[in-house]
Design an enzyme around this catalytic site. Structure first.
Site, short mmCIF file in Angstrom:
data_model
loop_
_atom_site.label_atom_id
_atom_site.label_comp_id
_atom_site.label_asym_id
_atom_site.label_seq_id
_atom_site.Cartn_x
_atom_site.Cartn_y
_atom_site.Cartn_z
N GLU A 117 0.89 -1.16 -0.01
CA GLU A 117 0.05 0.10 -0.13
C GLU A 117 0.96 1.29 -0.10
OE1 GLU A 117 -3.71 -2.01 0.12
OE2 GLU A 117 -2.94 -0.12 -0.48
N CYS A 124 -2.59 9.05 2.75
CA CYS A 124 -2.24 8.25 1.32
C CYS A 124 -3.44 8.68 0.37
CB CYS A 124 -1.85 7.20 1.67
SG CYS A 124 -3.11 5.89 2.27
O1 TXE Z 1 7.33 5.77 4.26
P1 TXE Z 1 8.37 4.86 4.45
P2 TXE Z 1 6.74 6.79 5.49
C1 TXE Z 1 2.69 6.33 1.97
C2 TXE Z 1 2.34 7.75 2.07
C3 TXE Z 1 3.72 8.37 2.12
C4 TXE Z 1 4.55 7.45 2.98
C5 TXE Z 1 4.77 7.83 4.31
O2 TXE Z 1 1.53 8.05 1.17
O3 TXE Z 1 4.32 8.08 0.59
O4 TXE Z 1 3.82 6.04 2.97
O5 TXE Z 1 5.32 6.87 5.23
C6 TXE Z 1 9.99 0.98 6.70
N1 TXE Z 1 12.60 -2.50 3.84
N2 TXE Z 1 1.58 5.77 2.76
O6 TXE Z 1 7.70 8.00 5.35
O7 TXE Z 1 9.89 5.46 4.55
C7 TXE Z 1 10.06 2.30 7.58
O8 TXE Z 1 10.79 1.91 8.66
C8 TXE Z 1 11.52 -2.64 4.65
C9 TXE Z 1 0.60 4.92 1.75
O9 TXE Z 1 6.87 6.09 6.85
O10 TXE Z 1 8.37 3.87 3.03
C10 TXE Z 1 8.49 2.36 7.93
O11 TXE Z 1 8.27 1.47 8.93
N3 TXE Z 1 10.94 -1.62 5.50
C11 TXE Z 1 -0.19 4.04 2.78
C12 TXE Z 1 7.80 1.99 6.75
O12 TXE Z 1 8.79 1.15 5.90
C13 TXE Z 1 11.25 -0.26 5.11
C14 TXE Z 1 -1.02 4.73 3.92
C15 TXE Z 1 7.24 3.17 5.97
O13 TXE Z 1 8.27 3.98 5.57
C16 TXE Z 1 12.58 0.08 4.21
C17 TXE Z 1 0.06 5.72 4.56
C18 TXE Z 1 13.10 -1.23 3.47
N4 TXE Z 1 13.88 -0.90 2.65
C19 TXE Z 1 1.20 5.86 4.13
N5 TXE Z 1 12.57 1.21 4.08
C20 TXE Z 1 -1.74 3.65 2.07
N6 TXE Z 1 -1.69 3.51 0.74
O14 TXE Z 1 -2.54 3.23 2.72
C21 TXE Z 1 11.58 1.84 5.08
N7 TXE Z 1 10.95 0.90 5.56
#
Ligand code: TXE
Length: 480
Positions: A225, A259
């Protein structure tokens, strides 16, 4: 009173802690999977009651780590989670029971059915914008389906998850290690991907791609997601009062860190000017403070997000837009006034990349078709909405909108209408959460075929092949 918001990422779990927790989770899974579904449901209901006996603590922790208005904590986080749980508790036995399969007449003496076998340890990785409903919204169905869960919350908002883990563990209702939290950043997340049997990831598109690559290397299933760029298409016959209120709430709820939140508004040019004036007027009425009480807007949850939003606003100004609002009112506490960008243009960052903040970019368009073309020109395709009195036209237009979540004269509610699968097209994600498939995906599907009778006779299509047997199979096939 200028409280300085102390925001810092939690420490990373050690390699030893990660190993130990996964070992515990596997042992817990072996016990939990043999509990009858009804018993799993009963225990999860008891846990939920215990959690809400301590609701005030939960609210305080959530507010401390997000700065959200109390109204949003109560509705979007808590009521939202209860709606999701209710759906799964009420429907789990229907969705997960063995499903009889109809066989062709040729196999009239067989019994066929599908059954759902829990997968094992589900790794759930979640972002910072909803530290309660997103982790619980995935953990609860995974547990109900018979799995163990390892939750890796965002390093910026881990306290809520750790509180839930304490209540879960101290309830004494579950095998030790059934639900555990691993705190830390993406590096811990990578370990969770590596050691789990299935991954449910919610976060940014760029991190989601890394998760997908790693999971694919081990051929394990995953749900992604990711980001969204919700286009709100406002036609000139839109119910204007509701549409304006929806645009402001849809774009600024959770301080725009949503999101599925409105990220672009395409309004037919005939009503663009009055529409923008009404938006600006509506936005001026909004209250904003850190206390959470008597307020509509809070702060940014993740410090880095304010920089992203300020960069988008600066870029919009440079490319000719008027930006109303958008001032940073308190740097230390990540407080920024909401902003209207008008006229927005396709080449602006605020129309291309996910802003994920309290910003409404508005662009006048000459027709619904132009709005459709512009909406689809973005690589993200999570939510989209159409505002018009002509509902059947909107439903036809929506068929061509490249988005997984469509609203007509509505927005932002899919996530808690749990019978609706939730997820995006294109770079917004892969697979779905919620709905019947959202529960079944936490199981492996097993197709069972049983030969009923006659016990000793072989099949006519087995060896030795003979003409009369082949003819009989073709004849029986014609009856099927
Ligand atoms: O994302 P990150 P963020 C999206 C929202 C925005 C983002 C915000 O649109 O773009 O998410 O969340 C972990 N391997 N959505 O900044 O950096 C990290 O530690 C494994 C969409 O937090 O991607 C955190 O726990 N894990 C959504 C999580 O991933 C990894 C609803 C997210 O971090 C990783 C909410 C890796 N390589 C927000 N890198 C929807 N569509 O429902 C990071 N993490």
């Amino acid at each position: 009173m200028t409280m300085t918001t102390m925001i810092a990422p939690v420490e990373n779990a050690s390699v030893q802690e990660i190993e130990r927790k996964f070992q515990k989770a596997r042992e817990a899974f072996e016990m939990w999977r043999v509990y009858p579904l009804a018993e799993r449901i009963r225990r999860i209901q008891l846990f939920w009651k215990e959690l809400f006996r301590r609701k005030e603590e939960l609210i305080q922790i959530l507010h401390k780590e997000t700065g959200k208005p109390m109204a949003e904590i109560q509705t979007m986080e808590i009521v939202g989670s209860q709606l999701i749980l209710k759906y799964f508790l009420r429907n789990a036995s229907r969705i997960l029971r063995d499903q009889p399969a109809v066989a062709p007449w040729l196999f009239f003496n067989k019994k066929a059915y599908v059954r759902y076998i829990p997968r094992g340890v589900i790794g759930i990785i979640t972002p910072w914008n909803f530290p309660f409903i997103i982790p619980l919204g995935d953990s609860l169905p995974a547990l109900i389906a018979g799995n163990a869960v390892i939750l890796k919350p965002s390093e910026w908002t881990a306290q809520t998850a750790l509180f839930v883990e304490r209540v879960f563990t101290s309830s004494g209702l579950f095998p030790e290690g059934l639900f555990q939290v691993l705190s830390g950043d993406g590096r811990v997340g990578e370990q969770v991907v590596e050691k789990s049997d299935m991954i449910v990831f919610t976060g940014s598109t760029q991190s989601g791609k890394k998760v997908a690559v790693k999971a694919a290397e081990q051929l394990k299933p995953f749900v992604l997601e990711l980001g969204g760029k919700h286009p709100m298409i406002v036609l000139n016959d839109a119910p204007l009062r509701r549409t304006v209120q929806a645009a402001v709430w849809g774009g600024l709820a959770n301080c725009g860190q949503l999101c599925v939140g409105v990220e672009r508004i395409f309004v037919e040019k005939e009503i663009a000017q009055p529409f923008v004036e009404m938006i600006r007027k509506e936005m001026k009425l909004l209250r904003q403070n850190l206390s959470g009480e008597e307020t509509d807007l809070g702060r940014f949850i993740f410090p880095g997000q304010m920089e992203v939003v300020q960069k988008h606003l600066e870029d919009a100004r440079e490319k000719g837009a008027e930006v109303t609002g958008g001032e940073v009112v308190d740097e230390q506490n990540f407080l920024m006034k909401p902003a209207v960008v008008f006229p927005a243009k396709p080449e602006m960052l605020v129309m291309q990349e996910e802003t994920f903040g309290p910003v409404l970019p508005i662009m006048a368009v000459s027709s619904a078709e132009e709005a459709l073309y512009l909406s689809n020109s973005n690589p993200l395709g999570l939510a989209a909405s159409i505002w018009t009195r002509d509902r059947s036209y909107a439903e036809r237009l929506a068929y061509n909108l490249e988005a997984g979540l469509i609203s007509i004269n509505d927005l932002l509610s899919h996530y808690v209408i749990c019978s609706l699968p939730f997820g995006g097209f294109k770079q917004s994600g892969f697979s779905r959460r919620h709905g019947e498939e959202g529960l079944r995906q936490f199981c492996q599907t097993q197709s069972v075929l049983i030969h009923d009778w006659p016990a000793q006779a072989g099949e006519i299509w087995w060896f030795p092949y003979q003409k009369w047997k082949t003819r009989l199979v073709s004849f029986l096939n014609r009856l099927s």
